[in-house]
Enzyme design. Structure first.
Site, PDB file in Angstrom:
ATOM      1  N   ASP A 173      29.352   3.836 -47.598  1.00 55.99           N
ATOM      2  CA  ASP A 173      29.191   4.599 -48.836  1.00 55.99           C
ATOM      3  C   ASP A 173      29.053   6.084 -48.538  1.00 55.99           C
ATOM      4  O   ASP A 173      27.949   6.643 -48.483  1.00 55.99           O
ATOM      5  CB  ASP A 173      28.011   4.087 -49.657  1.00 55.99           C
ATOM      6  CG  ASP A 173      28.349   2.802 -50.403  1.00 55.99           C
ATOM      7  OD1 ASP A 173      29.474   2.293 -50.248  1.00 55.99           O
ATOM      8  OD2 ASP A 173      27.482   2.302 -51.138  1.00 55.99           O
ATOM      9  N   TYR A 176      31.226   8.457 -52.573  1.00 55.00           N
ATOM     10  CA  TYR A 176      31.066   7.972 -53.945  1.00 55.00           C
ATOM     11  C   TYR A 176      32.168   8.511 -54.843  1.00 55.00           C
ATOM     12  O   TYR A 176      31.952   8.840 -56.010  1.00 55.00           O
ATOM     13  CB  TYR A 176      29.681   8.310 -54.508  1.00 55.00           C
ATOM     14  CG  TYR A 176      28.589   7.409 -53.978  1.00 55.00           C
ATOM     15  CD1 TYR A 176      28.098   6.351 -54.726  1.00 55.00           C
ATOM     16  CD2 TYR A 176      28.072   7.597 -52.704  1.00 55.00           C
ATOM     17  CE1 TYR A 176      27.109   5.517 -54.222  1.00 55.00           C
ATOM     18  CE2 TYR A 176      27.092   6.764 -52.183  1.00 55.00           C
ATOM     19  CZ  TYR A 176      26.621   5.731 -52.958  1.00 55.00           C
ATOM     20  OH  TYR A 176      25.651   4.895 -52.454  1.00 55.00           O
ATOM     21  N   ASN A 206      30.941  -0.603 -50.056  1.00 53.99           N
ATOM     22  CA  ASN A 206      31.674  -1.054 -51.237  1.00 53.99           C
ATOM     23  C   ASN A 206      32.332   0.102 -51.988  1.00 53.99           C
ATOM     24  O   ASN A 206      33.370  -0.076 -52.639  1.00 53.99           O
ATOM     25  CB  ASN A 206      30.748  -1.836 -52.173  1.00 53.99           C
ATOM     26  CG  ASN A 206      29.523  -1.040 -52.573  1.00 53.99           C
ATOM     27  OD1 ASN A 206      28.734  -0.636 -51.719  1.00 53.99           O
ATOM     28  ND2 ASN A 206      29.339  -0.822 -53.861  1.00 53.99           N
ATOM     29  N   HIS A 297      27.131  -2.580 -43.833  1.00 56.00           N
ATOM     30  CA  HIS A 297      26.721  -2.011 -45.121  1.00 56.00           C
ATOM     31  C   HIS A 297      25.757  -2.914 -45.899  1.00 56.00           C
ATOM     32  O   HIS A 297      24.651  -2.511 -46.225  1.00 56.00           O
ATOM     33  CB  HIS A 297      27.931  -1.686 -45.986  1.00 56.00           C
ATOM     34  CG  HIS A 297      27.567  -0.928 -47.229  1.00 56.00           C
ATOM     35  ND1 HIS A 297      27.021   0.336 -47.190  1.00 56.00           N
ATOM     36  CD2 HIS A 297      27.637  -1.265 -48.540  1.00 56.00           C
ATOM     37  CE1 HIS A 297      26.783   0.761 -48.414  1.00 56.00           C
ATOM     38  NE2 HIS A 297      27.138  -0.200 -49.263  1.00 56.00           N
ATOM     39  N   HIS A 307      21.015  -6.269 -55.180  1.00 54.27           N
ATOM     40  CA  HIS A 307      21.981  -6.767 -54.192  1.00 54.27           C
ATOM     41  C   HIS A 307      21.482  -8.003 -53.458  1.00 54.27           C
ATOM     42  O   HIS A 307      21.799  -8.207 -52.282  1.00 54.27           O
ATOM     43  CB  HIS A 307      22.343  -5.664 -53.197  1.00 54.27           C
ATOM     44  CG  HIS A 307      22.895  -4.435 -53.843  1.00 54.27           C
ATOM     45  ND1 HIS A 307      24.024  -4.453 -54.628  1.00 54.27           N
ATOM     46  CD2 HIS A 307      22.467  -3.140 -53.831  1.00 54.27           C
ATOM     47  CE1 HIS A 307      24.271  -3.226 -55.064  1.00 54.27           C
ATOM     48  NE2 HIS A 307      23.349  -2.423 -54.614  1.00 54.27           N
ATOM     49  N   VAL A 335      21.374  -1.171 -50.291  1.00 54.53           N
ATOM     50  CA  VAL A 335      20.157  -1.184 -51.103  1.00 54.53           C
ATOM     51  C   VAL A 335      19.509   0.188 -50.990  1.00 54.53           C
ATOM     52  O   VAL A 335      19.181   0.635 -49.893  1.00 54.53           O
ATOM     53  CB  VAL A 335      19.180  -2.287 -50.633  1.00 54.53           C
ATOM     54  CG1 VAL A 335      17.881  -2.211 -51.423  1.00 54.53           C
ATOM     55  CG2 VAL A 335      19.825  -3.653 -50.794  1.00 54.53           C
TER      56      VAL A 335
END
Length: 448
Positions: A173, A176, A206, A297, A307, A335
């Site tokens: 991540d 973004y 993700n 991740h 999550h 998280v």
């Protein structure tokens, strides 16, 4: 007298509870997104960042709007005195109506360890400098998860840079951007002042997937990880990995082996990633490599309400590989809160298992990841939990000892909120392979 004593005890208990509540950490709100504009001429480099490639090389990556700019890096150990040069390659990608600039990747070296090099990209623009990592211990690894490009990201990176470090590791991540491709460009400019000076080693999260969500796939739609793969090229080929989504590298002359796993690449026992990981770990000689560190991740252990269970399938598929290799520490993101577990294997305390640490709160724009569940089945294994923005540092001191610390950054100065001395499992006689997991439970030897 008894009644009076009971009243006093009740008052003391109430006072203690109130003090504990008052002292409980309250996470501040998310920071605003900072958009970093492009101010350089078309041929000048922007979004410069460096990464390690093998023991003596570094990859310099940058973007130009000029599609004819050369993929060349001039470099040397004195400012403006470039005694060496290297030529690399370039790529680009399209994302529907968006077309990227020319993305350059050039490997420079061989380089001396712990040495400052000055360099210029594409024979144009300003001079940059980087420092190569050391070839021996000690080494300082900074870790930041779920970065983004917000006011908190700026605070995190400022605190990281205030204290010297050798490499920065990111378990997914990054920008973004979430399909808004100009945000990738803004992110690259946002982190350039830091990422151009020290190697940044990253893996995907993700938010890097960015796959078209319209079924069936639209003709000409970009594949998953199109932006991430083009912009952040990692040394997967050098580590024998078939994919940029997972790879490994050595640090400090091979004293530390770091494995970057892909939570969003196939990971079951028949997958390329699983087979690569098995080969990679089997090739590690723990007599020479004192420390094994893994980043991914989606956490395998998590007591936060957010999550829940998202890393469980990967844990079931791969946890035994990590345990049998005696991986020392596993870092995760995803998280948006800090959490450190004791040494764990298969949902139970095990002194020969890794310490699992979640650091997914470098500055993301999404806010608090709900709340920790005090009644979660894993709660007895969770040693420290705090929903703070911040960064971590793993200082590997020598072949047996390392120090971990978590630095909260919503204070004027970075504050250490958690720290732990670790002993390498390679130095723990009771954990040397082969070991009986059941017998190892009774030989706790985790902290110094």
């Amino acid at each position: 007298m008894v009644a009076q004593a009971l009243v006093v005890s009740a008052l003391l208990a109430a006072t203690t509870a109130a003090a504990a509540t008052a002292a409980e950490y309250v996470r501040p709100p998310p920071g605003r997104i900072i958009l970093t504009e492009h101010t350089e001429p078309a041929a000048h480099p922007q979004q410069v960042h460096v990464s390690a490639v093998g023991e003596k090389h570094m990859r310099v990556s940058w973007i130009t709007d000029d599609k004819h700019a050369p993929s060349v890096v001039e470099y040397g150990t004195a400012s403006r005195n470039y005694t060496m040069s290297a030529t690399g390659d370039h790529t680009s990608y399209r994302y529907f109506l968006y077309s990227s600039g020319k993305i350059h990747h050039v490997s420079i070296g061989p380089l001396e360890p712990s040495t400052v090099y000055y360099y210029r990209c594409g024979e144009a623009g300003r001079e940059f400098s980087l420092r190569t990592p050391p070839a021996v211990l000690p080494i300082e690894l900074a870790l930041v998860g779920d970065l983004g490009q917000t006011e908190w990201t700026a605070s995190t990176l400022l605190h990281v840079s205030k204290t010297d470090y050798d490499m920065l590791l990111v378990p997914g991540d990054l920008s973004y951007a979430d399909t808004q491709q100009p945000l990738w460009d803004s992110f690259g400019r946002f982190v350039q002042r830091h990422a151009s000076r020290r190697p940044w080693m990253v893996t995907q999260g993700n938010h890097e997937v960015e796959a078209a969500l319209l079924p069936p796939p639209v003709p000409g739609s970009p594949p998953p990880f199109a932006a991430y793969g083009a912009r952040w090229r990692m040394p997967h080929e050098e580590s024998g990995s078939p994919s940029n989504l997972y790879y490994s590298f050595d640090a400090a002359g091979g004293a530390v082996h770091v494995v970057m796993l892909g939570s969003y690449a196939p990971f079951d026992a028949g997958s390329d990633q699983y087979r690569w990981l098995a080969r990679d770990l089997a090739a590690v000689d723990r007599r020479a490599t004192a420390w094994l560190v893994v980043l991914l991740h989606a956490p395998w252990y998590n007591t936060n309400a957010a999550h829940q269970g998202e890393g469980e399938a990967m844990r079931k598929a791969m946890e035994r590989l990590l345990f049998e290799a005696r991986v020392d520490v596993v870092f995760a993101g995803h998280v948006h809160a800090y959490e450190r577990f004791t040494r764990v294997y298969d949902n139970d305390t095990n002194p020969c298992g890794p310490v699992y640490i979640t650091i997914g709160d470098g500055g993301n724009r999404e806010g608090l990841a709900l709340n920790f569940d005090k009644n979660h089945k894993l709660a007895p294994l969770s040693m420290m939990r705090e929903a703070s923005f911040g960064h971590g540092r793993l200082r590997v001191v020598n072949a047996t000892t390392a120090h971990w610390s978590w630095h909260r950054n919503d204070d004027a100065d970075s504050v250490v909120r958690d720290d732990l001395w670790l002993e390498s499992l390679a130095a723990n006689a009771s954990c040397r392979q082969p070991a009986d997991p059941a017998a190892a439970v009774n030989s706790w030897d985790d902290e110094l």
